[in-house]
Design a protein around this motif. Structure first.
Motif, PDB file in Angstrom:
ATOM      1  N   GLN A  67       0.831  -1.205   0.000  1.00 42.32           N
ATOM      2  CA  GLN A  67       0.000   0.000   0.000  1.00 42.32           C
ATOM      3  C   GLN A  67       0.869   1.261   0.000  1.00 42.32           C
ATOM      4  O   GLN A  67       0.588   2.232  -0.713  1.00 42.32           O
ATOM      5  CB  GLN A  67      -0.920  -0.015   1.216  1.00 42.32           C
ATOM      6  N   LYS A  93      -7.763  -5.865  -4.948  1.00 43.34           N
ATOM      7  CA  LYS A  93      -8.960  -5.031  -4.771  1.00 43.34           C
ATOM      8  C   LYS A  93      -8.743  -3.952  -3.722  1.00 43.34           C
ATOM      9  O   LYS A  93      -9.163  -2.803  -3.892  1.00 43.34           O
ATOM     10  CB  LYS A  93     -10.159  -5.902  -4.405  1.00 43.34           C
ATOM     11  N   ASP A  94      -8.084  -4.308  -2.622  1.00 42.04           N
ATOM     12  CA  ASP A  94      -7.829  -3.323  -1.566  1.00 42.04           C
ATOM     13  C   ASP A  94      -6.776  -2.307  -1.992  1.00 42.04           C
ATOM     14  O   ASP A  94      -6.865  -1.126  -1.641  1.00 42.04           O
ATOM     15  CB  ASP A  94      -7.392  -4.030  -0.282  1.00 42.04           C
ATOM     16  N   GLU A  96      -6.291  -1.279  -5.043  1.00 41.95           N
ATOM     17  CA  GLU A  96      -6.916  -0.414  -6.055  1.00 41.95           C
ATOM     18  C   GLU A  96      -7.682   0.744  -5.422  1.00 41.95           C
ATOM     19  O   GLU A  96      -7.781   1.822  -6.015  1.00 41.95           O
ATOM     20  CB  GLU A  96      -7.876  -1.236  -6.922  1.00 41.95           C
ATOM     21  N   LYS A  97      -8.213   0.521  -4.226  1.00 39.47           N
ATOM     22  CA  LYS A  97      -9.040   1.545  -3.577  1.00 39.47           C
ATOM     23  C   LYS A  97      -8.280   2.844  -3.349  1.00 39.47           C
ATOM     24  O   LYS A  97      -8.871   3.918  -3.377  1.00 39.47           O
ATOM     25  CB  LYS A  97      -9.575   1.013  -2.242  1.00 39.47           C
TER      26      LYS A  97
END
Length: 232
Positions: A67, A93-94, A96-97
């Motif tokens: 991240q 998915k996390d 991409e947020k």
């Protein structure tokens, strides 16, 4: 202005080198690159995340590290982002947020390639985590493609081969073992096989011709280059 290709790699390091090489070779073969400025700008961030090939215990630590790198890469002018690791797509998915720059998924890119070739039954060679998370199986199911996975004992054999590649000790016996497992998948009905771990193209026998092999690294590299050259 040309926007760079962003890659989060290091999982493992040799696979990231292979991906860089494929990007260069495909730029020549598919996009006619000849001079230095014909080639894409590539930013490869090699991140030494904790090992979660066969376990998700270290996943939270790995996610935090990745991240932070996504945040850093988003400060640069990028055409796209990608993760040079199939297993790490469990975190996609996390990740991409928090990313204004769009990721290109390795999993989605491979499944699209299978669709183009009208593959109906595909074998998957991958890590225990990739198989257990059903990353490929669920995406394949959306398009009516049947997934054929190795037996439990074979999955652990594949994991050992992958670890040998990462350690730099893989040999002809590992290559032979992968060929044997691939033969079993074809006997069970696979008309194509996904090399669903970025280490596998480094050791899987190039001479294998029983069914078409789908190299996840090469397929993702081609998808990234298409995005890059479209935006140039």
């Amino acid at each position: 202005m040309k926007h760079a290709i962003g890659i989060i790699g290091g999982m493992g390091p040799e696979a990231s080198i292979y991906m860089y090489d494929r990007l260069i070779q495909l730029s020549i073969q598919n996009f006619g690159a000849k001079k230095n400025n014909d080639f894409p700008e590539i930013i490869l961030h090699s991140v030494p995340v904790p090992d979660f090939i066969s376990s998700s215990k270290e996943k939270a630590i790995a996610f935090k590290m990745l991240q932070q790198r996504v945040t850093s890469l988003n400060k640069l002018p990028l055409s796209s982002l990608s993760i040079a690791c199939n297993t790490a797509h469990v975190l996609l998915k996390d990740l991409e947020k928090g990313s204004p720059v769009k990721f290109i998924s390795m999993i989605t890119s491979v499944v699209k390639a299978l669709q183009v070739d009208s593959i109906k039954n595909v074998g998957i060679l991958a890590t225990p985590s990739t198989l257990n998370s059903r990353l490929y199986q669920e995406e394949l199911q959306k398009y009516g493609i049947k997934s054929i996975t190795p037996h439990k004992e074979q999955v652990y054999q594949i994991e050992n081969v992958i670890r040998n590649v990462i350690e730099g000790v893989a040999d002809v016996h590992d290559s032979f073992l992968l060929r044997k497992i691939a033969n079993d998948l074809t006997k069970r009905g696979a008309d194509g096989i996904i090399l669903g771990c970025t280490e596998l193209p480094l050791i899987f026998p190039k001479s294998y011709k029983k069914v078409r092999m789908y190299d996840s690294v090469e397929i993702l590299s081609l998808a990234l280059l298409r995005r890059y050259y479209e935006k140039v």
